[in-house]
Design a protein around this motif. Structure first.
Motif, PDB file in Angstrom:
ATOM      1  N   GLN A   1      -4.990  -6.793  19.922  1.00  0.00           N
ATOM      2  CA  GLN A   1      -3.681  -6.292  19.525  1.00  0.00           C
ATOM      3  C   GLN A   1      -2.699  -7.445  19.334  1.00  0.00           C
ATOM      4  N   TRP A   2      -2.764  -8.414  20.241  1.00  0.00           N
ATOM      5  CA  TRP A   2      -1.880  -9.586  20.100  1.00  0.00           C
ATOM      6  C   TRP A   2      -2.202 -10.362  18.832  1.00  0.00           C
ATOM      7  N   ALA A   3      -3.530 -10.526  18.558  1.00  0.00           N
ATOM      8  CA  ALA A   3      -3.935 -11.246  17.359  1.00  0.00           C
ATOM      9  C   ALA A   3      -3.504 -10.505  16.112  1.00  0.00           C
ATOM     10  N   ILE A   4      -3.683  -9.166  16.116  1.00  0.00           N
ATOM     11  CA  ILE A   4      -3.284  -8.367  14.948  1.00  0.00           C
ATOM     12  C   ILE A   4      -1.780  -8.453  14.753  1.00  0.00           C
ATOM     13  N   ALA A   5      -1.041  -8.311  15.884  1.00  0.00           N
ATOM     14  CA  ALA A   5       0.419  -8.370  15.779  1.00  0.00           C
ATOM     15  C   ALA A   5       0.877  -9.734  15.266  1.00  0.00           C
TER      16      ALA A   5
ATOM     17  N   SER B   1      -0.923 -11.849  13.531  1.00  0.00           N
ATOM     18  CA  SER B   1      -1.338 -11.983  12.141  1.00  0.00           C
ATOM     19  C   SER B   1      -0.429 -11.197  11.209  1.00  0.00           C
ATOM     20  N   ALA B   2      -0.082  -9.971  11.659  1.00  0.00           N
ATOM     21  CA  ALA B   2       0.800  -9.148  10.827  1.00  0.00           C
ATOM     22  C   ALA B   2       2.171  -9.796  10.681  1.00  0.00           C
TER      23      ALA B   2
ATOM     24  N   LYS C   1       1.869 -12.653   8.397  1.00  0.00           N
ATOM     25  CA  LYS C   1       1.673 -12.175   7.034  1.00  0.00           C
ATOM     26  C   LYS C   1       2.975 -11.664   6.440  1.00  0.00           C
ATOM     27  N   VAL C   2       3.746 -10.902   7.254  1.00  0.00           N
ATOM     28  CA  VAL C   2       5.028 -10.374   6.769  1.00  0.00           C
ATOM     29  C   VAL C   2       5.989 -11.514   6.446  1.00  0.00           C
ATOM     30  N   ARG C   3       6.028 -12.513   7.371  1.00  0.00           N
ATOM     31  CA  ARG C   3       6.921 -13.661   7.110  1.00  0.00           C
ATOM     32  C   ARG C   3       6.521 -14.375   5.815  1.00  0.00           C
ATOM     33  N   SER C   4       5.175 -14.510   5.647  1.00  0.00           N
ATOM     34  CA  SER C   4       4.699 -15.168   4.419  1.00  0.00           C
ATOM     35  C   SER C   4       5.047 -14.364   3.178  1.00  0.00           C
ATOM     36  N   GLU C   5       4.872 -13.020   3.290  1.00  0.00           N
ATOM     37  CA  GLU C   5       5.170 -12.153   2.140  1.00  0.00           C
ATOM     38  C   GLU C   5       6.663 -12.194   1.822  1.00  0.00           C
ATOM     39  N   LEU C   6       7.491 -12.195   2.892  1.00  0.00           N
ATOM     40  CA  LEU C   6       8.931 -12.267   2.652  1.00  0.00           C
ATOM     41  C   LEU C   6       9.317 -13.592   1.992  1.00  0.00           C
ATOM     42  N   GLU C   7       8.696 -14.673   2.423  1.00  0.00           N
ATOM     43  CA  GLU C   7       8.990 -15.963   1.811  1.00  0.00           C
ATOM     44  C   GLU C   7       8.555 -15.967   0.339  1.00  0.00           C
ATOM     45  N   SER C   8       7.391 -15.326   0.110  1.00  0.00           N
ATOM     46  CA  SER C   8       6.927 -15.225  -1.291  1.00  0.00           C
ATOM     47  C   SER C   8       7.900 -14.403  -2.124  1.00  0.00           C
ATOM     48  N   SER C   9       8.335 -13.255  -1.528  1.00  0.00           N
ATOM     49  CA  SER C   9       9.310 -12.414  -2.244  1.00  0.00           C
ATOM     50  C   SER C   9      10.609 -13.163  -2.473  1.00  0.00           C
TER      51      SER C   9
END
Length: 781
Positions: A31-35, A37-38, A41-49
């Motif tokens: 759960q910690w790894a998924i959290a 990673s998520a 991933k969200v930070r990366s997606e926001l930076e991409s956006s």
């Protein structure tokens, strides 16, 4: 705290708990790894956006600049601005706005006045706007009135700077939706601006940014400066990215915020998390089954050991198969060895508990079990009548004392073997010391018991060589019968013991069967014993005195003190009845001490030439301090030692002759006279007269009674008197009742006479009168 009833359940629970803990750690880690990673991933997606939006922002800025630049350079437009041709200016601005769909376009003259597409946009001076344009601002977010625009500015020169052309596109909700659609992820876009008071508010409706985390994020954006562009932070279940759109003096004044829900990002991992959960539950079930099986396999031999231990506790021997060479197998082997040793030891202990250590015969406890068993069987009709025979070796103590305990033990073993060999059906036990017991069963049990008793007396009496000594044992036997005499073990034992004592009293080496009168006598004896204790305590005894007549002096020269018991209910009790009981119970010691003290006290009041004789029991001689007690009594009463005469019987010499000799010599050293009473009736031995310091021999009355009828009796009396004279001892003849006996005894040389011819035993007051010559005539028989 949870308590488990069995080791198996405890082990199963332990394994399950360990597996569950591991699965929990795996789940938490996943759960910690998924959290994480998520979140990444969200930070990366926001930076991409943010980069996409930045690109779009730049393209739109270039689009506006591509329109503003040429128009600011247009000669006719510059002429219109320079000449304040408002109509031309409005027309040019309206054409541009309609061509690229601009909501706002205007010029700012160098003097600060504003000319817009429409007259209502005109203003005389906008200081903030003029300052920003004058400082070189040329693109970004621009606040005009109550609206924020993405705007560009182009300088108007003719040839010097005469103003600026400003084109702007509204940053409203519709624009934000258009921008968010261009992102690869569904982000929410909003614009915030910084007020003159330094607070951030939402551009759409002017609401303050109240969330502390958002305020902190925007503050950090201010710190890093507009040039750095952007910063991001997780806030609860949302990731927020803030990007500067406009600045003033290097400080961000307008910012665009992009936020995306992390929970939405985590939703795509729901399948994985469900798979992990299902795998964990399945693994837990498999582990539960495996743990229970393993625990059962481990516990099974332990349970077997427990059952074997319980069986061992009940006295049952049980051996377990050793099925492995591991620790359990070794434990099982050790248990088998221990169980075997315990059973062997218990068997040995039980044998020791129920058998005599010397002869290996059953002991008293085993005898009692056998009696109880036979009585129970007899009551149920499954057993024959039986007799209980008590045997006691006669004079065994003499053998022990003279030849030693080793010889005594060997003699006991010999007797035990002979008793066992009497009959195969007879139960033989040793009950202690020199006592044995036989159980004889049969329909004619009385006859059979008498036959076995006769055989026992005969066999035991057979001579034998023991440790180099030629010995001949003798035995007395008493018996009781079940069910005739009793069906109680206690009563049978008591009755057989009473019969044994009766056999011994009848002369030893005899057999006596229990009869009712023995029980009556026993009760009578017990009653006397109880009353004797009270008599000692209450002072119920009285001394009588019988005079001894001196033939040479022709007068009384001594008195024998004789005890009498004045029972409060029974009157005078004969010494024959209570003296044996007092000797058996030990009460003869305090009674004898009282007799000595009272006799000395009375004699001290008599003339100094009158002695007093006191009988001493063998029990008294066994007490330490006897000589000292006699000495203290004489000193207290004031009686001269040579006026006290202590009488003992020949039975005293059956005890330890060494200690008896020591006591007698001690008494002689005090000055007391010693007399041997009842001489000629017991185990008379001339060696006694030589070894012990006697002053007098008292001839037993049995010889005096027959003195005138049998010549042999006269010869014995003559021999005793001659022997006494040769040893310088006096003689006293007891039981003189006829004048003719006096003359015969005078002729034999007897010293003193005692009997009813002279006087019966009389109270102390009468004795005092007699020694004073006041009642001599009355007391003569």
């Amino acid at each position: 705290m949870i308590r488990f009833a069995s080791l198996q359940s405890r082990m199963t629970a332990l394994y399950l708990a360990a597996f569950g803990l591991v699965m929990l750690l795996v789940a938490v880690s996943m759960q910690w790894a998924i959290a994480s990673s998520a979140e990444d991933k969200v930070r990366s997606e926001l930076e991409s956006s943010s980069k996409v939006i930045d690109r779009i922002w730049s393209m739109r800025t270039q689009e506006l600049q591509s329109v503003a630049g040429p128009l600011a350079l247009d000669f006719g437009f510059r002429e219109a601005v320079a000449s304040d041709d408002t109509a031309t200016i409005r027309s040019a601005l309206g054409n541009i706005a309609s061509r690229i769909d601009l909501p706002n376009a205007f010029i700012v003259k160098y003097d600060g006045s504003v000319v817009g597409m429409r007259p209502e946009q005109d203003s005389s001076y906008n200081e903030e706007l003029w300052d920003r344009l004058d400082s070189g601002w040329h693109s970004g977010a621009l606040r005009i009135g109550d609206t924020t625009y993405q705007a560009v500015a182009a300088e108007i020169r003719a040839p010097g700077l005469i103003g600026w052309l400003v084109l702007g596109r509204k940053l409203d909700a519709g624009e934000m939706r258009d921008i968010s659609r261009l992102s690869a992820i569904p982000v929410s876009v909003s614009v915030v601006r910084r007020t003159e008071a330094g607070r951030w508010v939402y551009d759409r409706d002017g609401r303050p940014v109240a969330d502390r985390n958002l305020a902190a994020l925007l503050a950090r954006l201010e710190e890093i400066g507009a040039a750095s562009g952007q910063t991001s932070q997780r806030m609860g279940g949302t990731m927020v990215l803030a990007r500067a759109l406009g600045e003033s003096d290097g400080v961000a004044t307008t910012a665009m915020m992009l936020d995306f829900s992390i929970d939405d990002a985590l939703a795509e991992y729901d399948g994985l998390r469900l798979a992990v959960l299902l795998s964990g539950l399945l693994g837990l079930l498999v582990m539960a089954f495996a743990s229970a099986s393993l625990a059962r396999r481990i516990v099974r031999p332990i349970v077997a050991l427990e059952k074997a231990a319980q069986a061992l506790e009940r006295g049952e021997a049980r051996s377990l198969p050793v099925l492995s060479s591991d620790e359990i197998g070794k434990l099982t082997g050790s248990f088998n060895a221990m169980a075997e040793e315990i059973v062997t030891r218990e068997t040995r202990i039980r044998h020791m508990a129920y058998h005599d250590g010397l002869t290996d015969l059953p002991n008293r406890a085993r005898l009692r079990e056998e009696i109880d068993h036979r009585l129970a069987a007899l009551e149920g009709g499954g057993s024959e009548p039986f007799a209980l025979l008590f045997l006691d070796l006669d004079n065994f103590k003499i053998t022990n004392d003279t030849l030693g305990h080793r010889v005594g033990d060997q003699l006991l073993k010999l007797v035990a073997r002979r008793l066992v060999e009497l009959d195969d059906r007879t139960f033989v036990a040793r009950t202690g010391g020199d006592e044995f017991c036989l159980i004889v069963a049969g329909q004619d049990v009385r006859l059979r018991a008498a036959q076995i008793a006769a055989m026992a007396i005969e066999q035991v009496n057979e001579p034998a060589s023991v440790e180099g000594h030629f010995l001949r044992a003798a035995v007395s036997i008493g018996s009781s019968e079940a069910p005739e005499d009793s069906t109680s073990a206690e009563d049978l034992i008591k009755h057989a013991d009473l019969a044994l004592h009766a056999a011994k009293a009848a002369g030893r080496g005899r057999y006596r069967r229990f009869t009712a009168d023995l029980d009556t006598n026993a009760h009578k004896r017990r009653s006397i014993e109880v009353d004797l204790h009270n008599a000692v305590k209450n002072g119920e005894f009285e001394l009588y005195f019988q005079p001894l007549f001196n033939l040479a002096k022709n007068r009384f020269s001594a008195f024998e003190a004789l005890i009498r018991w004045n029972h409060p209910k029974k009157g005078l009790v004969s010494p024959v009845d209570f003296i044996p009981v007092a000797e058996d119970t030990g009460l003869i010691v305090p009674i004898g001490e009282w007799v000595l003290k009272e006799a000395c006290r009375q004699a001290a009041t008599w003339p100094e030439d009158i002695r007093v004789a006191v009988n001493f029991s063998t029990v008294q001689f066994a007490q330490s301090g006897l000589v000292n007690m006699v000495f203290q009594t004489l000193a207290t009463s004031g009686l001269a030692p040579d006026r006290l005469e202590i009488e003992i019987t020949e039975s005293l010499f059956l005890e330890n002759t060494g200690s008896v000799r020591e006591v007698l010599h001690g008494l002689k050293n005090v000055g007391v006279r010693i007399a041997l009473d009842d001489f000629g009736t017991g185990f008379s031995s001339l060696s006694y007269l030589r070894k012990f310091p006697f002053d007098k021999i008292k001839i037993d009355r049995s010889f005096i009674i027959e003195l005138l009828q049998e010549d042999e009796a006269g010869a014995v009396v003559k021999a005793i008197t001659d022997l006494a004279a040769a040893l310088h001892m006096e003689t006293t003849a007891e039981g003189v009742e006829e004048p003719e006996q006096v003359e015969a005894l005078r002729a034999f040389g007897c010293t003193t006479l005692q009997g009813y011819l002279f006087s019966k035993p009389i109270p102390a007051s009468e004795a005092a009168k007699l020694v004073n010559g006041e009642a001599a005539a009355e007391l003569r028989a």
